[in-house]
Design an enzyme around this catalytic site. Structure first.
Site, PDB file in Angstrom:
ATOM      1  N   ASP A 293       8.766   8.835  -1.015  1.00  0.00           N
ATOM      2  CA  ASP A 293       7.651   8.133  -0.427  1.00  0.00           C
ATOM      3  C   ASP A 293       6.295   9.512  -1.044  1.00  0.00           C
ATOM      4  O   ASP A 293       6.787   9.891  -0.868  1.00  0.00           O
ATOM      5  CB  ASP A 293       7.318   8.298   1.041  1.00  0.00           C
ATOM      6  CG  ASP A 293       6.471   7.784   1.332  1.00  0.00           C
ATOM      7  OD1 ASP A 293       5.377   6.571   0.789  1.00  0.00           O
ATOM      8  OD2 ASP A 293       5.560   8.143   1.426  1.00  0.00           O
TER       9      ASP A 293
ATOM     10  N   ASP B  90       2.395   9.483  -0.324  1.00  0.00           N
ATOM     11  CA  ASP B  90       1.761  10.627   0.860  1.00  0.00           C
ATOM     12  C   ASP B  90       2.146  10.388   2.116  1.00  0.00           C
ATOM     13  O   ASP B  90       2.722   9.497   2.434  1.00  0.00           O
ATOM     14  CB  ASP B  90       0.269   8.877   1.540  1.00  0.00           C
ATOM     15  CG  ASP B  90      -0.359   8.604  -0.049  1.00  0.00           C
ATOM     16  OD1 ASP B  90       0.490   8.738  -0.991  1.00  0.00           O
ATOM     17  OD2 ASP B  90      -1.126   8.025  -0.188  1.00  0.00           O
TER      18      ASP B  90
END
Ligand SMILES: [Zn+2]
Length: 182
Positions: A12, A14
């Site tokens: 992922d 952020d």
């Protein structure tokens, strides 16, 4: 002889690699976690690295598609400068209510990567700070590692007790490498 298949990490963006500071429209707002570079340098010795990111700010009109692509390109180039290869950054520009085919936890981008890069699904992982990352792993037949950076602490109660939870990316990578080196 069978073609070699590559185990991979689907990361992922952020809250996992960089600080989650809301919708990022320019590279000036990108802040990498201090552990990110060392963790990925270690990880890439065994894994191909990919980023999958949901960016609903585009659908909401807060960030333009061009701005979001510029930010992704910047992130990939910073990694490249550090000797870290991110094979591809996949981005869903839709909002949840769009019910698109590509937003995590749907496996659309993982499926693309698996087919294109001949990845070894069974020995691949998803690392992220949101329950959708864990669900993506499950949907794709990979193992998910949940990190407590970003929104990780906030959503921890939403994930199953059996899910592996680590303090940050470095701890997640350490855990994975311990397992692959056994
Ligand atoms: Zn989408």
């Amino acid at each position: 002889m069978a073609l070699q298949k590559y185990p991979s990490l689907f990361l992922d963006r952020d809250g996992t690699l960089i600080k989650d500071v809301g919708y990022i429209s320019n590279p000036g707002r990108v802040v990498f976690y201090t552990c990110t570079f060392d963790a990925l340098k270690e990880a890439q010795q065994f894994f191909r690295l990919f980023i999958i990111t949901n960016q609903p700010g585009i659908a909401k009109g807060i960030v333009t598609l061009d701005e979001a692509i510029t930010v992704n390109t910047y992130i990939q180039s910073v990694f490249a400068d550090k000797g870290i290869t991110i094979e591809s950054i996949y981005m869903c520009p839709h909002a949840k209510e769009d019910k698109c085919h590509c937003r995590k936890p749907k496996t659309y981008f993982v499926d693309q990567a698996v087919a294109y890069y001949n990845l070894d699904v069974q020995h691949s992982f998803v690392i992220g700070d949101h329950p959708s990352d864990i669900l993506l792993a499950k949907n794709a037949g990979m193992q998910g590692i949940y990190v407590l950076t970003g929104h990780g602490k906030k959503h921890k109660k939403e994930i199953d007790n059996c899910v592996i939870v680590k303090k940050n990316l470095q701890y997640a990578v350490d855990y994975i490498l311990k397992r692959v080196q056994l």
